[in-house]
Design a protein around this motif. Structure first.
Motif, short mmCIF file in Angstrom:
data_model
loop_
_atom_site.label_atom_id
_atom_site.label_comp_id
_atom_site.label_asym_id
_atom_site.label_seq_id
_atom_site.Cartn_x
_atom_site.Cartn_y
_atom_site.Cartn_z
N SER A 1 59.60 42.81 30.32
CA SER A 1 60.06 41.45 29.83
C SER A 1 61.48 41.51 29.66
O SER A 1 62.21 42.27 29.31
N PHE A 2 61.90 40.00 29.99
CA PHE A 2 63.40 39.79 30.06
C PHE A 2 63.68 39.13 28.65
O PHE A 2 64.69 38.46 28.62
N GLY A 3 62.70 39.08 27.79
CA GLY A 3 63.24 38.50 26.46
C GLY A 3 63.01 37.11 26.27
O GLY A 3 62.31 36.36 27.07
N SER A 4 63.24 36.43 25.06
CA SER A 4 62.96 35.13 24.69
C SER A 4 63.97 34.04 25.32
O SER A 4 63.37 32.90 25.20
N ILE A 5 65.02 34.45 25.95
CA ILE A 5 66.12 33.41 26.07
C ILE A 5 66.76 33.81 27.71
O ILE A 5 67.33 33.03 28.32
N ALA A 6 66.27 34.98 28.28
CA ALA A 6 66.86 35.29 29.68
C ALA A 6 65.76 35.49 30.57
O ALA A 6 64.47 35.64 30.36
N PHE A 7 66.24 35.46 31.66
CA PHE A 7 65.34 35.68 32.93
C PHE A 7 66.25 35.49 34.24
O PHE A 7 67.08 34.80 34.30
N PRO A 8 66.10 36.54 35.15
CA PRO A 8 66.97 36.55 36.41
C PRO A 8 66.56 35.46 37.31
O PRO A 8 66.06 35.50 38.37
N ALA A 9 66.70 34.19 36.80
CA ALA A 9 66.19 32.98 37.47
C ALA A 9 66.99 32.44 39.18
O ALA A 9 66.62 32.00 39.66
N ALA A 10 68.19 33.21 38.96
CA ALA A 10 68.99 33.08 40.09
C ALA A 10 68.49 34.06 41.19
O ALA A 10 69.19 33.72 42.30
N THR A 11 67.81 35.08 40.76
CA THR A 11 67.34 35.91 41.97
C THR A 11 65.70 35.87 42.02
O THR A 11 65.36 36.83 41.70
#
Length: 370
Positions: A174-184
């Motif tokens: 899980s990358f939490g409630s506000i983060a995610f490696p959307a750039a990669t």
């Protein structure tokens, strides 16, 4: 946020005067607006508007090059959930408050930061400020009685994995409630592909916990058809998952809430920093005499694809090198290195339980009398 990622430099220079000096010089300004310069000064956090490879020191953490302290995996700032307030705006307000407050209430512990807590206690004392390390206070984090997930699909997957593969066999992602490696996104796909190809299998639950967290429908279908993993594009009870006997690892962005929630349950971490202080947290908890985490390095992007002061192979951020690192990390997690990290995490969890009636209660009592 942990204490250790703080640096004395953060208090020793003000962002606004540095930015004004650069903006007033046409050659240094290079056509940038004041707001642009403020953002770059805040990002560099070294008294200038750019990374220079200067070594940054954090009490209790390994030394790092300045560019290692920043992650860009979340993509543009508008995707991090903080679009309403820029990094510079946040840093300016924090600096102003830092000089005005009488004390600091921090949800950390000497168990988590045996070097950082004593260091910063003395530092703040010299500045006439008190430090109250109240520890994790979120409801249920330090509870030892497990709560079963109420979602029948999640519960069934965990029970099946426990029956087939035993305790501590499942990886929770899980990358939490506000983060995610959307750039990669290609690296996220590579992560899942690695897990699907592993033998013996490493069952996993991947929780997509926010609006920017997404996997392709094709990848999600492949995961579910394989029976090796579960993609949750719905809200999950993270603490209940972490408490389940089947779960042995937590792959996290390294946000302080998430990593503390995992460590309170004695779960070791695999850390993929995305933004904010997360690279510093990853360095802190993967180092020292009793580490509790693996830190992924080949997921770095942009200017972070440069040598690490901690050594290791060249950081390229390519899918090929990320795949190799994923495979090596999962292999190590299920070997002697992983067993050592699990033992350290369980020791830390017990220490946090003991601190509940000791350090944390003492801090709350001092705070009430302050």
């Amino acid at each position: 946020m942990a204490l250790s990622p703080l640096t004395e430099d953060f208090f020793d220079f003000d962002i606004v005067p540095v930015a004004r000096k650069i903006h007033s010089d046409e050659e240094l300004r290079r056509g940038r607006s004041m707001d642009e310069i403020l953002e770059q000064v805040a990002m560099a956090n070294n008294g200038s508007d750019c990374f220079s490879g200067v070594i940054v020191k954090h009490p209790g953490s390994p030394d790092m090059y300045d560019y290692e302290t920043v992650a860009r995996g979340a993509g543009p700032s508008s995707t991090t959930g903080f679009a309403h307030q820029s990094a510079a705006q946040q840093a300016i307000k924090i600096q102003m408050l830092a000089k005005a407050v009488d004390g600091w209430i921090v949800p950390t512990s000497i168990c988590l930061e045996p070097v950082g807590v004593p260091y910063w206690r003395e530092y703040f004392k010299k500045h006439g400020q008190e430090l109250f390390t109240v520890g994790p206070q979120a409801l249920g984090w330090l509870d030892t009685a497990p709560t079963a997930p109420t979602n029948p699909v999640v519960h069934a997957f965990l029970e099946s994995s426990l029956s087939q593969f035993g305790a501590k066999s499942v990886l929770y992602i899980s990358f939490g409630s506000i983060a995610f490696p959307a750039a990669t996104p290609d690296l996220v796909t590579a992560l899942v592909d690695t897990l699907l190809a592993l033998e013996p299998r490493f069952p996993f639950i991947f929780a997509l916990g926010n609006e920017i967290a997404a996997l392709s429908s094709e990848l999600t279908e492949r995961v579910h058809l394989s029976g090796k993993g579960l993609i949750c594009d719905f809200w999950v009870e993270q603490r209940a998952i972490l408490q389940h006997a089947a779960v042995g690892w937590f792959l996290t962005h390294g946000g302080y809430n998430s990593l503390t929630e995992g460590l309170c349950q004695g779960i070791p971490l695999i850390m993929w920093p995305v933004f904010a202080e997360q690279p510093l947290n990853a360095a802190l908890f993967s180092s020292g005499p009793n580490p509790v985490a693996f830190e992924l390095m080949q997921i770095r992007t942009g200017t972070q694809c440069a040598p690490s002061l901690r050594g290791g192979p060249a950081i390229t951020g390519t899918v090929e090198d990320a795949l190799a690192e994923f495979r090596a990390t999962f292999e190590a997690a299920r070997g002697a290195r992983g067993a050592a990290l699990q033992e350290n995490a369980e020791i830390m969890a017990r220490a946090l339980q003991e601190a509940r009636a000791g350090e944390f209660q003492d801090a709350l009592t001092r705070l009430a009398r302050f």
